[in-house]
Enzyme design. Structure first.
Site, PDB file in Angstrom:
ATOM      1  CG  HIS A  80      -1.822  -1.283   1.226  1.00  0.00           C
ATOM      2  ND1 HIS A  80      -2.587  -1.898   0.338  1.00  0.00           N
ATOM      3  CD2 HIS A  80      -1.896  -1.900   2.646  1.00  0.00           C
ATOM      4  CE1 HIS A  80      -3.164  -2.649   0.948  1.00  0.00           C
ATOM      5  NE2 HIS A  80      -2.701  -2.828   2.357  1.00  0.00           N
ATOM      6  CG  ASP A 236       3.395  -7.848   3.678  1.00  0.00           C
ATOM      7  OD1 ASP A 236       2.361  -7.848   3.152  1.00  0.00           O
ATOM      8  OD2 ASP A 236       3.722  -6.812   4.647  1.00  0.00           O
TER       9      ASP A 236
END
Length: 498
Positions: A80, A236
């Protein structure tokens, strides 16, 4: 030889593995987190590249022959983050991170302006996502906005520094709020909301694709002998799932780390925006996943340990002793404190950055041990919230793996298993994480291996089965916890300073 890099929020971890996926060497470098004001979290993108080069140098010194033989590398990263660069590739602003909450008003605007936003993206507009951050920049720093040439996610800026190429993968792009997740392509409608176009975006690839090679000048400097391929990589959590071998609908993984995540693959795109479930692409072709996210998990335990000046192990032992000595009491359910783990707001199921952590049912005789227990239980219930939200739209999984710092405690693992009323599997490689998943993607990008041979499930170290008596007790606690939580949520917007 293959390299996996995990660009985290507090550090960069780099591992070197061989063709048999044995870890040859690893190194971690810390990176600085900036907190210029309440709810603002940023980082200097240059620090990511510098820390990566330090990791490379350390591994090269330890294993020079193996390091020089690297064929490809993969990068996973915190999702993000908005990294803004101009036409000269100059950084325009510190990267605004995933846990930054400044852009909530911009989320309201996006949802109001484009009524089909949730259908187009498959997700709710959340302040942690990338697109609302860009609207915030446009409204608050218009001179910077006008200079934007590319918006890159953290791992993709690191890729750019290594290769001078602009790419991102589907899993990471899913968290921008610019991707049509179902169709796996940039959405013109969503980009228009932020006055950007596809020209401002990196090219889209699957996580297993090769994107570019490490630039010759850098390659020579750090000691690679080959033209090192850079894989598409992953966000991730998707990378962590690849590292755990979680790619099929009958599998899922709980990450009990700084944040708390429940990750569940699916072969169909089925959103659940009413409970703020993330519906994203996996980093493999034609696979998606549901993901619940709680912003504060083990960092809640870190917080209470700082207050009471305890180390983590001592704190967990205190909580375990309290529970063992008191859960047989008839008044345990009502009198034990309740903790709500919303230190920095919450995503699933509330999507409310204004929520804050709180303790309830304190009295003059409340002791440290029971407060610490309530913190661990509150985090566990936060995971349960996400678990229930995900499985409102997908069948419950047969195999649930557990990774992250919380997995080191048998007490916590048992608590979690009984709370979810599901068996929990602790893998032998539960601490390898996203860096290992990124290294697996590097192997696949070399085109010398197939997914089935590379992405194998973790060997099981231990199984935790739910205890019915404990499940019944925790369910009573959870129902009360949920009732208080919902009431807290209704007043939270009036309690945060504007």
């Amino acid at each position: 030889m293959f390299i996996g890099i995990d660009l985290g929020t507090s550090s960069i971890k780099t591992i070197l593995i061989d063709e048999n996926q044995k870890t040859i060497s690893s190194h971690t470098e810390k990176i600085k987190l900036l907190n210029p004001s309440e709810g603002f979290y940023e980082q200097d993108p240059k620090s990511w590249f510098n820390a990566t080069i330090k990791c490379f140098n350390k591994i090269r010194l330890e294993k020079p022959k193996q390091f020089s033989a690297v064929k490809s590398l993969g990068i996973s990263g915190q999702m993000h983050g908005a990294t803004l660069i101009d036409k000269n590739n100059t950084i325009l602003h510190p990267c605004i991170l995933w846990n930054d909450t400044r852009a909530m008003n911009q989320c309201y605007f996006m949802e109001k302006k484009l009524k089909s936003l949730r259908k187009e993206s498959g997700n709710i507009a959340m302040p942690g996502f990338t697109a609302p951050k860009i609207l915030w920049v446009k409204e608050n720093k218009p001179k910077i906005f006008k200079k934007i040439f590319k918006v890159l996610l953290p791992k993709d800026y690191l890729r750019f520094r290594l290769s001078q190429a602009y790419y991102t993968d589907m899993s990471d792009a899913s968290g921008t709020l610019w991707l049509n997740v179902k169709k796996r392509k940039w959405s013109e409608k969503l980009l228009n909301l932020t006055d950007l176009s596809e020209d401002n975006m990196p090219s889209l690839v699957e996580g297993t694709d090769s994107t570019s090679i490490v630039e010759k000048k850098i390659s020579n400097k750090i000691g690679f002998n080959n033209q090192v391929i850079i894989a598409g990589g992953a966000g991730d959590q998707a990378a962590g799932a690849i590292g755990s071998g979680v790619i099929y609908p009958n599998q899922s993984v709980i990450s009990l780390g700084t944040s708390g995540v429940y990750f569940s693959p699916t072969n169909k795109f089925i959103p659940n925006t009413t409970q703020a479930v993330h519906s994203f692409c996996h980093c493999l072709p034609n696979v998606w996943h549901h993901m619940s996210v709680m912003l504060s998990a083990t960092n809640c335990l870190d917080w209470i340990c700082r207050i009471f000046q305890l180390d983590i192990d001592s704190a967990i032992l205190k909580a375990q002793k309290y529970f063992k000595d008191n859960n047989i009491n008839t008044n345990f359910v009502q009198t034990t404190p309740f903790f709500f783990p919303y230190l920095t707001g919450e995503r699933t199921p509330y999507n409310n950055p204004n929520l804050r952590g709180s303790l309830h049912s304190l009295n003059p005789s409340t002791k440290i041990d029971e407060i610490i227990y309530s913190v661990i239980e509150g985090i566990t219930f936060g995971i349960k919230d996400g678990f229930e939200s995900v499985h409102n739209v997908s069948p419950k999984n047969g195999k649930i793996y557990l990774v992250g710092g919380g997995s080191k405690s048998d007490f916590w693992c048992n608590l979690l298993s009984s709370s979810l009323n599901s068996e929990i599997l602790l893998g032998k490689d539960a601490d390898l994480g996203p860096a290992f998943g990124a290294a697996r993607l590097a192997m696949l990008a070399s085109k010398n291996y197939n997914i089935k041979d590379v992405v194998k499930s973790m060997p099981i170290k231990k199984k935790y089965k739910p205890i019915q008596k404990l499940h019944n007790l925790l369910l009573l606690r959870y129902k009360l916890w949920k009732e208080i939580s919902i009431n807290n949520e209704s007043i939270s917007n009036n309690m945060v300073l504007k």
